[in-house]
Design a protein around this motif. Sequence first.
Motif, PDB file in Angstrom:
ATOM      1  N   ARG A  68      37.692  36.969  37.745  1.00  0.00           N
ATOM      2  CA  ARG A  68      38.358  38.164  37.407  1.00  0.00           C
ATOM      3  C   ARG A  68      38.220  39.477  38.502  1.00  0.00           C
ATOM      4  O   ARG A  68      37.013  39.673  38.870  1.00  0.00           O
ATOM      5  CB  ARG A  68      38.100  38.952  35.956  1.00  0.00           C
ATOM      6  N   CYS A  69      39.213  40.230  38.523  1.00  0.00           N
ATOM      7  CA  CYS A  69      39.010  41.347  39.592  1.00  0.00           C
ATOM      8  C   CYS A  69      39.641  42.704  38.811  1.00  0.00           C
ATOM      9  O   CYS A  69      40.659  42.461  38.456  1.00  0.00           O
ATOM     10  CB  CYS A  69      39.825  41.212  40.747  1.00  0.00           C
TER      11      CYS A  69
ATOM     12  N   TRP B 207      43.602  39.040  47.269  1.00  0.00           N
ATOM     13  CA  TRP B 207      42.448  38.384  47.118  1.00  0.00           C
ATOM     14  C   TRP B 207      42.103  37.320  48.660  1.00  0.00           C
ATOM     15  O   TRP B 207      43.292  37.206  49.338  1.00  0.00           O
ATOM     16  CB  TRP B 207      42.800  36.819  46.245  1.00  0.00           C
TER      17      TRP B 207
ATOM     18  N   CYS C 260      37.980  40.309  46.128  1.00  0.00           N
ATOM     19  CA  CYS C 260      39.377  40.889  45.820  1.00  0.00           C
ATOM     20  C   CYS C 260      39.162  42.413  46.432  1.00  0.00           C
ATOM     21  O   CYS C 260      38.076  42.929  46.622  1.00  0.00           O
ATOM     22  CB  CYS C 260      39.516  40.962  44.477  1.00  0.00           C
TER      23      CYS C 260
ATOM     24  N   GLN D 239      34.053  42.670  40.085  1.00  0.00           N
ATOM     25  CA  GLN D 239      34.473  41.442  40.050  1.00  0.00           C
ATOM     26  C   GLN D 239      33.473  40.842  39.107  1.00  0.00           C
ATOM     27  O   GLN D 239      32.417  40.895  39.299  1.00  0.00           O
ATOM     28  CB  GLN D 239      34.435  40.682  41.475  1.00  0.00           C
TER      29      GLN D 239
ATOM     30  N   THR E 297      32.881  37.055  44.234  1.00  0.00           N
ATOM     31  CA  THR E 297      32.383  36.132  43.196  1.00  0.00           C
ATOM     32  C   THR E 297      31.840  34.782  44.056  1.00  0.00           C
ATOM     33  O   THR E 297      32.719  34.407  44.818  1.00  0.00           O
ATOM     34  CB  THR E 297      33.259  35.439  42.269  1.00  0.00           C
TER      35      THR E 297
END
Lengths: 113, 110
Positions: A22-23, A34, A92, A6, A108
């Motif tokens: 972003r994952c 998520w 995620c 991530q 994150t």
Amino acid sequence: DTGVSQNPRHKITKRGQNVTFRCDPISEHNRLYWYRQTLGQGPEFLTYFQNEAQLEKSRLLSDRFSAERPKGSFSTLEIQRTEQGDSAMYLCAGGLAGGYEQYFGPGTRLTVT
Amino acid sequence: TQLLEQSPQFLSIQEGENLTVYCNSSSVFSSLQWYRQEPGEGPVLLVTVVTGGEVKKLKRLTFQFGDARKDSSLHITAAQPGDTGLYLCAGAGNTDKLIFGTGTRLQVFP
């Protein structure tokens, strides 16, 4: 190491700004989830994809939140007009359709000032 | 709404002691998972249980799924400082999303 990455790991933003996370799951994961985790709580489901199709969205996901998985590989989560209440860890997880296990990335951490 | 309650919320013990963490719900789950989470990191999967009454062992950790698939327990034998962390149970119901418990924060002192 689950192989799920991530980016960024940390994000500090001012209220009202837009942010995007972003994952990247491993290539075998056709499912991508998520979750959001606030301090002292367990993660709460936000949304999930099977390949590029978004199959379920939580009521927690207000109109300011949008998620995509355009090619069925990586996914992005965007928050528009951030609020202080959006401060949380965004996680995620990847998995397989029909499987039970979900493998989480490192998350994150979002701080909205 | 499916909810999972964990107890205790906090546990502070000496190295070598045994402990049990409970995860309870009024809802039936198709599977239940246990995770451990370190500060600032994502949850790490420890085990998945699927069958009512199932018992799984992972070294000093023993996991049990209730017969009715509504509850689960995690037992740690001879706890070590490396077991310190946040333990989360998570159940999957009608959909594949996970419903997480509130967590048990374990501190093991040397």
